[in-house]
Write a protein that holds these residues in place. Structure first.
Motif, PDB file in Angstrom:
ATOM      1  N   LYS B 122       1.327 -12.134  14.659  1.00 46.64           N
ATOM      2  CA  LYS B 122      -0.372 -11.509  15.544  1.00 46.64           C
ATOM      3  C   LYS B 122      -1.356 -12.768  14.940  1.00 46.64           C
ATOM      4  CE  LYS B 122       0.733  -8.315  18.005  1.00 46.64           C
ATOM      5  NZ  LYS B 122       2.390  -8.337  17.337  1.00 46.64           N
ATOM      6  N   PRO B 123      -2.368 -13.721  15.645  1.00 41.94           N
ATOM      7  CA  PRO B 123      -3.260 -15.349  14.821  1.00 41.94           C
ATOM      8  C   PRO B 123      -4.338 -13.966  14.176  1.00 41.94           C
ATOM      9  CG  PRO B 123      -3.470 -14.775  17.073  1.00 41.94           C
ATOM     10  CD  PRO B 123      -2.194 -13.568  16.710  1.00 41.94           C
ATOM     11  N   PHE B 124      -4.137 -13.268  13.354  1.00 45.87           N
ATOM     12  CA  PHE B 124      -4.568 -12.588  12.774  1.00 45.87           C
ATOM     13  C   PHE B 124      -5.558 -14.006  11.742  1.00 45.87           C
ATOM     14  CE2 PHE B 124      -3.164 -12.485   8.571  1.00 45.87           C
ATOM     15  CZ  PHE B 124      -1.449 -12.021   8.904  1.00 45.87           C
ATOM     16  N   ASP B 125      -6.667 -13.443  11.814  1.00 43.88           N
ATOM     17  CA  ASP B 125      -7.913 -13.839  10.512  1.00 43.88           C
ATOM     18  C   ASP B 125      -8.126 -12.935   9.234  1.00 43.88           C
ATOM     19  OD1 ASP B 125      -9.454 -14.895  13.707  1.00 43.88           O
ATOM     20  OD2 ASP B 125      -8.262 -16.308  12.333  1.00 43.88           O
ATOM     21  N   LEU B 126      -8.963 -11.598   9.597  1.00 38.71           N
ATOM     22  CA  LEU B 126      -9.009 -11.311   8.584  1.00 38.71           C
ATOM     23  C   LEU B 126      -8.073  -9.292   8.802  1.00 38.71           C
ATOM     24  CD1 LEU B 126     -11.804 -10.208   6.793  1.00 38.71           C
ATOM     25  CD2 LEU B 126     -12.581  -9.695   8.482  1.00 38.71           C
ATOM     26  N   ILE B 127      -7.939  -8.810   7.831  1.00 36.48           N
ATOM     27  CA  ILE B 127      -7.052  -7.275   8.577  1.00 36.48           C
ATOM     28  C   ILE B 127      -8.162  -6.372   7.541  1.00 36.48           C
ATOM     29  CG2 ILE B 127      -4.712  -5.715   8.298  1.00 36.48           C
ATOM     30  CD1 ILE B 127      -3.744  -8.315   8.252  1.00 36.48           C
ATOM     31  N   LEU B 128      -8.369  -5.100   8.048  1.00 36.64           N
ATOM     32  CA  LEU B 128      -8.976  -4.496   6.953  1.00 36.64           C
ATOM     33  C   LEU B 128      -8.563  -3.076   7.382  1.00 36.64           C
ATOM     34  CD1 LEU B 128     -12.902  -5.476   8.078  1.00 36.64           C
ATOM     35  CD2 LEU B 128     -12.546  -6.304   6.430  1.00 36.64           C
ATOM     36  N   THR B 129      -9.109  -2.457   6.063  1.00 39.35           N
ATOM     37  CA  THR B 129      -8.217  -0.782   6.330  1.00 39.35           C
ATOM     38  C   THR B 129      -9.644  -0.129   5.164  1.00 39.35           C
ATOM     39  OG1 THR B 129      -6.780   0.560   5.212  1.00 39.35           O
ATOM     40  CG2 THR B 129      -6.704  -1.229   3.917  1.00 39.35           C
ATOM     41  N   GLY B 130      -9.461   0.957   4.724  1.00 37.35           N
ATOM     42  CA  GLY B 130     -10.170   1.699   3.694  1.00 37.35           C
ATOM     43  C   GLY B 130      -9.071   1.793   2.407  1.00 37.35           C
ATOM     44  N   ARG B 131      -9.963   1.653   1.176  1.00 32.56           N
ATOM     45  CA  ARG B 131      -9.799   1.966   0.189  1.00 32.56           C
ATOM     46  C   ARG B 131      -8.562   3.011  -0.112  1.00 32.56           C
ATOM     47  NH1 ARG B 131     -12.984   5.324  -4.605  1.00 32.56           N
ATOM     48  NH2 ARG B 131     -11.577   5.300  -5.109  1.00 32.56           N
ATOM     49  N   GLN B 132      -8.190   3.921   0.542  1.00 37.43           N
ATOM     50  CA  GLN B 132      -7.183   5.021   0.527  1.00 37.43           C
ATOM     51  C   GLN B 132      -6.940   5.838   0.706  1.00 37.43           C
ATOM     52  OE1 GLN B 132      -8.440   5.432  -4.104  1.00 37.43           O
ATOM     53  NE2 GLN B 132      -9.022   7.696  -3.118  1.00 37.43           N
ATOM     54  N   ALA B 133      -6.427   6.738   1.748  1.00 37.06           N
ATOM     55  CA  ALA B 133      -6.518   8.000   2.445  1.00 37.06           C
ATOM     56  C   ALA B 133      -7.291   9.135   1.924  1.00 37.06           C
ATOM     57  CB  ALA B 133      -5.198   7.719   2.879  1.00 37.06           C
ATOM     58  N   MET B 134      -7.437   9.733   2.182  1.00 35.06           N
ATOM     59  CA  MET B 134      -7.957  11.298   1.531  1.00 35.06           C
ATOM     60  C   MET B 134      -7.090  11.958   1.876  1.00 35.06           C
ATOM     61  SD  MET B 134     -12.272  10.580   2.684  1.00 35.06           S
ATOM     62  CE  MET B 134     -13.315  11.244   1.852  1.00 35.06           C
ATOM     63  N   ASP B 135      -6.149  11.687   2.086  1.00 33.33           N
ATOM     64  CA  ASP B 135      -5.076  12.560   1.810  1.00 33.33           C
ATOM     65  C   ASP B 135      -4.385  12.709   0.558  1.00 33.33           C
ATOM     66  OD1 ASP B 135      -3.073  12.077   4.880  1.00 33.33           O
ATOM     67  OD2 ASP B 135      -4.078  10.285   3.040  1.00 33.33           O
ATOM     68  N   ASP B 136      -3.726  11.636   1.132  1.00 37.69           N
ATOM     69  CA  ASP B 136      -2.033  10.839  -0.763  1.00 37.69           C
ATOM     70  C   ASP B 136      -3.392  10.562  -1.371  1.00 37.69           C
ATOM     71  OD1 ASP B 136      -0.579   8.281   1.532  1.00 37.69           O
ATOM     72  OD2 ASP B 136      -3.008   8.245   0.494  1.00 37.69           O
ATOM     73  N   ASP B 137      -4.844   9.857  -1.450  1.00 42.94           N
ATOM     74  CA  ASP B 137      -5.243   9.105  -2.335  1.00 42.94           C
ATOM     75  C   ASP B 137      -4.347   7.875  -2.763  1.00 42.94           C
ATOM     76  OD1 ASP B 137      -6.973  12.093  -3.332  1.00 42.94           O
ATOM     77  OD2 ASP B 137      -7.074  11.028  -1.908  1.00 42.94           O
ATOM     78  N   ALA B 138      -3.927   7.300  -1.652  1.00 45.86           N
ATOM     79  CA  ALA B 138      -2.913   6.414  -2.985  1.00 45.86           C
ATOM     80  C   ALA B 138      -3.494   4.582  -2.955  1.00 45.86           C
ATOM     81  CB  ALA B 138      -1.529   6.823  -2.303  1.00 45.86           C
ATOM     82  N   GLY B 139      -3.669   4.415  -1.898  1.00 42.41           N
ATOM     83  CA  GLY B 139      -4.557   3.198  -1.760  1.00 42.41           C
ATOM     84  C   GLY B 139      -3.177   2.095  -2.099  1.00 42.41           C
ATOM     85  N   ILE B 140      -1.972   2.328  -1.268  1.00 41.21           N
ATOM     86  CA  ILE B 140      -0.963   1.210  -1.094  1.00 41.21           C
ATOM     87  C   ILE B 140      -1.204   0.361   0.166  1.00 41.21           C
ATOM     88  CG2 ILE B 140       1.344   1.516  -1.218  1.00 41.21           C
ATOM     89  CD1 ILE B 140       1.079   4.253  -3.345  1.00 41.21           C
ATOM     90  N   VAL B 141      -1.023   1.173   0.692  1.00 43.60           N
ATOM     91  CA  VAL B 141      -0.365   0.384   1.743  1.00 43.60           C
ATOM     92  C   VAL B 141      -1.437  -0.981   2.696  1.00 43.60           C
ATOM     93  CG1 VAL B 141      -0.651   0.592   4.511  1.00 43.60           C
ATOM     94  CG2 VAL B 141       0.153   2.865   3.448  1.00 43.60           C
ATOM     95  N   GLY B 142      -2.431  -0.522   1.797  1.00 38.70           N
ATOM     96  CA  GLY B 142      -3.669  -1.581   2.517  1.00 38.70           C
ATOM     97  C   GLY B 142      -3.070  -2.932   1.216  1.00 38.70           C
TER      98      GLY B 142
END
Lengths: 386, 276, 358
Positions: B122-142
């Protein structure tokens, strides 16, 4: 396969969104709203900007044309936050603008309805007078036909939004001797530099729902043009009122449900944490009984109220059912707020704690949409087929 | 990113940005969560959009307001789409749910692979996400998605300044010592921290739109990911045991009057718990 | 199984202090225990020493050397301070690495790790660790447990990582697949620093694997937080006030207490939302989790959002006027009292007691 007791996924989502808006905008301020006894203009503007005031009106006037059940979901979630703010909002969304949307001509709709949906002009409906509440036949506000319009004289009491309203739908009689058959609705605007109209009178200080401002409206020989007559024929006022009374009663039921749940959810947290004789009081039977009775009663009220909403939505006649729903939910609410006061023990007497606010806000529900004494008399008669 | 010259008296270039926001639905913070057994949790069925992802959606919408373009919200979830609907209610243009039975039991790395598989062409310019999910509190996916797509990323952003998307942008990141200031060029991925913005409350008009929105569903075949890379068997980590939070012994209330209680407290902290 | 957890420090081996695992000089080996070093301006962060101490215990248990992996520029002082704590130091010292970025460090660590995978790679759960480790783990296709509050290792090298979920409402013991290294970032104050390791690290310089100068992301600078105190996530002692402080200027008494204790000042969401304190000082679910040795809460009612952020603090003291305040359910010591009287008195008493120590 009829008899479906579930909301649609969309309705659940809608509820979540309203709840979230209420949590963010209203919940942090409930105590302040109650204490100040002032209309919260900033909150009003925020809600208007979100578009909720147009919930039931046509899209061409800036509304949303939502179904009845979703509207009831909105009222229920709103009342959970602040009963007073809910009353002001509901008046704007439902009673204050219904007849204008239904009977007003295009000129009136553009001038009144469109800004009302934007929250710029606040409206209300006027039934009650000093001597007549449930007894609409006792209305004394007189509308006299004159050339090009009507002259209206009278005083209206207990008008929600009265002190801040820019327009109202006023119930007046053409001849008191005609009783119910003489009643009609008129659009009356506030007196202005270039316009005749009503004048806000004395402000009422209430026990509860204090951020909703209530007061008197004085109509002193006010002239309104013919187009302000809201209706198709003279004398059909009561019939028209009946058309929205079902919704008004279920809306009152939603208020009752929300206050009751709020009071008992709060009392539950208190009971779980309050230690007496070495245990949290939620472990004691007489406290548990209060919650159990409330729960049973609440579930029944809630289910029945939404059933009535469903009947309204499906245009099934339900005048009696709506009265029953309002009666049932309000009586349940009276029990809930009373018991919440008892669960808190001595702390209930302190204005810092919530139960007294729920208790005060709830009391009005006994009267809105008809007092319970009048309702019972009527419903009993219907039941006995007298 | 397409640049469209806007005629008239301004020589401002309106660029159409392709913005993707990765969102997740998590249990409501008020939901009661209990340890049922070593391998099972009991979670009250109240879900909402991960708070930090809401901040990310808001950031995406603000970028679109400034530069034009499209905001798409993405989630990997087999059951719920609350976060997607919320994204649309806030104003996102499109919503995509990646869902497939073989995703069940996936760890965060597999989720990242699924997202990256979708995004890679995809021709993405910007990908945004939260710093971590409040269930696993991991911050890995981003960060993992950024790694797979080979793009730079900044985590815990509390400030984002962009005057021209084709040039460098200034990003402010929260660190222990204070605020770190970085420059970065697009395309990039940012994880958002509280303080970046205040997510807007959805307007009821958009809530209605979200209620009726058609959410595009994609399975593994549609995104070109093999089942061998996802699911329980591919997981790099496993929960061996769930435990309740450690319990403290009952509080020792210092009942003496003031000022004796202060003296006793200091004594206890020095002699008993030995922390000062 | 040796449990290395902030609360219990149990030695189940009785090894002589002269024990050193065999090292092939000058060669990087596989199956070592690696600790990523966090340093700033020539100083190693305290949490790295905590992790090296834990790493040393693991090293003894599984018979593998302990190595510190250190990247940056001009690291002589850092190497000196690390030397007693590790068997080896893998050093990538290059001016282009002066500023940490996840891209630069990850690309320079990955080749080393791939060639000789350590059994375990530990880092601190700081803004750096939690930035670097997920990217690196994805690149290496290996497992990673973030923000751990406890670690244990079995003799066969299998790591068990204990970490909080749902903001701390439950904890999980995680185990890893076959992939190596097993990566984990750990909260500070989870382990104690062992000052008696008395190692003498062999420094193995590694050349720069990739020059990050052309990378698209660059660090421009750091806006230091006002004041000289440590961030609340790093401080050993944190004192905090909530709504009970009544007005922003009243935080002054708390700052004086913090000075006396060399502590940092934290707060709750209530005061941050009012604009009285900065977001960075907020303790709780949408703020920060702290692992202080001593946490003192003044005028904080103890709402669940806040208390989940203090769960791993060693000792908690609560002061509130309401005897029913929930905070007392989460404290070790409690006083029902007026913080405006107690805090200044506490400051005075501490000053007196510390002066007497000298």
């Amino acid at each position: 396969m009829p008899l479906d007791f579930a909301f649609s996924e969309e309705q659940e989502f809608f509820r979540q969104m309203v709840r979230d808006a209420v949590n963010r905008l209203i919940m942090p301020r409930v105590a302040e709203l109650d204490e100040k006894e002032e209309f919260p203009w900033d909150l009003w503007k925020e809600f208007a900007a979100l578009g909720y005031l147009g919930l039931r009106h046509e899209e061409k006037y800036g509304g949303m044309a939502t179904d009845t059940i979703s509207q009831m979901i909105f009222y229920e979630e709103l009342a959970r936050g602040s009963c007073g703010f809910a009353m002001a909002t509901i008046m704007q969304v439902l009673m204050g603008t219904y007849f204008i949307a239904r009977f007003g001509n295009e000129n009136i709709k553009q001038r009144i309805l469109v800004p009302a949906i934007k929250g710029e002009k606040i409206g209300t409906i006027c039934f009650t007078e000093d001597q007549s509440g449930s007894d609409l036949g006792g209305t004394r506000t007189l509308a006299t036909k004159v050339d090009g319009g009507w002259r209206i004289n009278g005083r209206k009491q207990w008008i929600t939004n009265g002190p801040i309203a820019e327009f109202c739908t006023c119930m007046a009689t053409v001849d008191p001797k005609l009783g119910l058959k003489g009643l009609n609705f008129y659009l009356v605007e506030k007196k202005g530099a270039d316009r005749d109209g009503f004048v806000p009178g004395q402000r009422l200080h209430k026990l509860g729902s204090r951020c909703s401002v209530t007061g008197e409206l004085v109509l002193d020989n006010v002239f309104v043009p013919d187009e302000n007559f809201l209706g198709e024929e003279i004398g059909k006022g009561v019939q028209y009122a009946g058309d929205i009374l079902n919704e008004v009663r279920i809306m009152t039921a939603m208020n009752a449900l929300a206050i009751a749940k709020g009071a008992m959810d709060d009392a539950r947290e208190y009971a779980r944490n309050r230690i007496a004789f070495g245990n949290p009081i939620s472990k004691y039977q007489l406290i548990r009984e209060k919650f159990a009775k409330f729960w049973a009663w609440y579930e029944a009220s809630w289910t029945y109220a939404y059933k009535c909403a469903w009947m309204i939505q499906n245009k099934i006649p339900c005048t009696n059912e709506c009265m029953l729903a309002k009666y049932h939910a309000t009586e349940m609410c009276m029990y809930a707020v009373e018991e919440a006061m008892r669960i808190y023990g001595g702390n209930a007497f302190c204005t810092e704690y919530p139960p007294q606010r729920y208790w005060r806000d709830a009391k009005f529900l006994l009267y809105g949409g008809g007092t319970h004494e009048v309702l019972c008399d009527y419903l009993g008669r219907i039941f006995c087929k007298d | 990113m397409a640049a469209v010259a806007v005629g008239g008296d301004s020589d401002l270039l309106e660029v159409e940005m392709e913005i993707y926001v990765l969102v997740k639905q998590v249990p409501d913070p008020e939901a009661i969560i209990k340890v049922k057994s070593d391998s099972e949790l009991e979670i009250e069925n109240k879900y909402f959009t991960n708070f930090f992802d809401e901040i990310a959606v808001e950031a995406g919408l603000k970028m679109r307001e400034k530069f034009g373009g499209k905001v798409t919200v993405l989630t990997v979830d087999n059951k719920k789409v609350d976060a997607l609907r919320r994204g649309i209610a806030m104003g996102a243009d499109d919503a995509i749910q990646i869902t497939d039975p073989t995703l069940e039991g996936s760890d965060q790395f597999a989720i990242a692979k699924a997202l990256a598989a979708y995004l890679k062409d995809k021709p993405f310019d910007l990908i945004l996400t939260g710093r971590q999910a409040m269930d696993d509190d991991a911050g890995i996916v981003g960060p993992a998605v950024a790694e797979l797509l080979g793009i730079p990323y900044v985590n815990m952003i509390i400030g984002l300044e962009m005057d021209d998307p084709k040039k460098e942008l200034k990003v402010i990141r929260e660190v222990e010592a204070g605020k770190e200031i970085l420059s970065c060029t697009l395309p990039a991925l940012f994880t958002c921290q509280k303080g970046l913005n205040n997510p807007r409350i959805p307007q009821v008009m958009n809530v209605m739109k979200a209620m009726k929105a058609q959410i595009k569903k994609l399975d593994l075949a549609a995104i070109g990911l093999s089942a061998a890379e996802t699911g329980r068997q591919a997981a790099k980590m496993k929960v061996q045991k769930y435990l309740p939070p450690p319990k403290r012994p009952p509080v020792r209330m210092i009942k003496e009057d003031f000022p004796e209680n202060v003296k006793i407290l200091v004594k206890l902290l020095r002699e008993e718990s030995k922390v000062i | 199984m040796l449990i290395v957890d902030g609360r219990k420090w149990i030695k189940c081996h009785n090894l002589p202090s002269t024990f050193h695992p065999p090292i092939s000089k000058g060669v990087i080996m596989s199956n070592e225990i690696w600790v990523f070093v966090e340093q700033q301006e020539g100083k190693v962060r305290k949490v790295t020493f905590e992790l090296l101490s834990a790493g040393a215990e693991f090293s003894k248990k599984i018979g593998s050397p302990l190595a510190a992996i250190l990247l940056g520029s001009g690291l002589q002082e850092v190497v000196k301070s690390l030397s007693p704590f590790a068997d080896k130091i893998y050093l990538v010292d290059d001016p282009s690495l002066a500023s940490y970025t996840s891209e630069a460090y990850s690309i320079n660590m990955a080749p080393l790790i791939k060639e000789h995978p350590p059994v375990v790679l530990l880092g601190a759960a700081t803004s750096t660790g939690r930035d670097l480790f997920p990217r690196l783990a994805m690149h290496l296709q290996t497992g990673y447990a973030p923000d751990c509050t406890g670690l244990a290792i079995e003799e066969n090298g299998k790591l068990i990582a204990k970490r909080p979920l749902y903001g701390g409402k439950v904890f999980a013991e995680m185990v890893f697949s076959e992939a190596r290294p097993q990566m984990a970032t750990v909260r500070n104050n989870t382990f104690l620093i062992n000052q008696n390791l008395n190692k003498s690290a062999q420094v193995i310089p590694i050349s720069l694997q990739r020059d990050p100068s052309s990378f698209k992301k660059k660090v421009l600078g750091l806006e230091k937080a006002a004041g000289t105190k440590l961030d609340i996530t790093e401080a050993d002692i944190v004192v905090a006030a909530g709504r009970g402080i009544k007005a922003p200027e009243n935080f002054k008494i708390l700052e004086e207490l913090a000075d006396a204790l060399n502590a940092s000042v934290g707060t709750t969401r209530a005061t941050v939302d009012e604009g009285w304190r900065d977001q960075k000082d907020q303790i709780g679910k949408s703020g920060k989790n702290i692992s202080a040795k001593l946490y003192m809460a003044f005028g904080i009612s103890g709402a669940i959002h806040h208390v989940l952020g203090i769960g791993t603090c060693k000792t908690v003291v609560a002061v509130d006027t309401d005897p029913n305040a929930l905070i007392f359910n989460y404290a070790d010591y409690g006083i029902v009292g007026d913080l405006f009287k107690i805090v200044p008195a506490l400051t005075e008493e501490l000053k007196k007691v510390f002066a007497a120590d000298k």
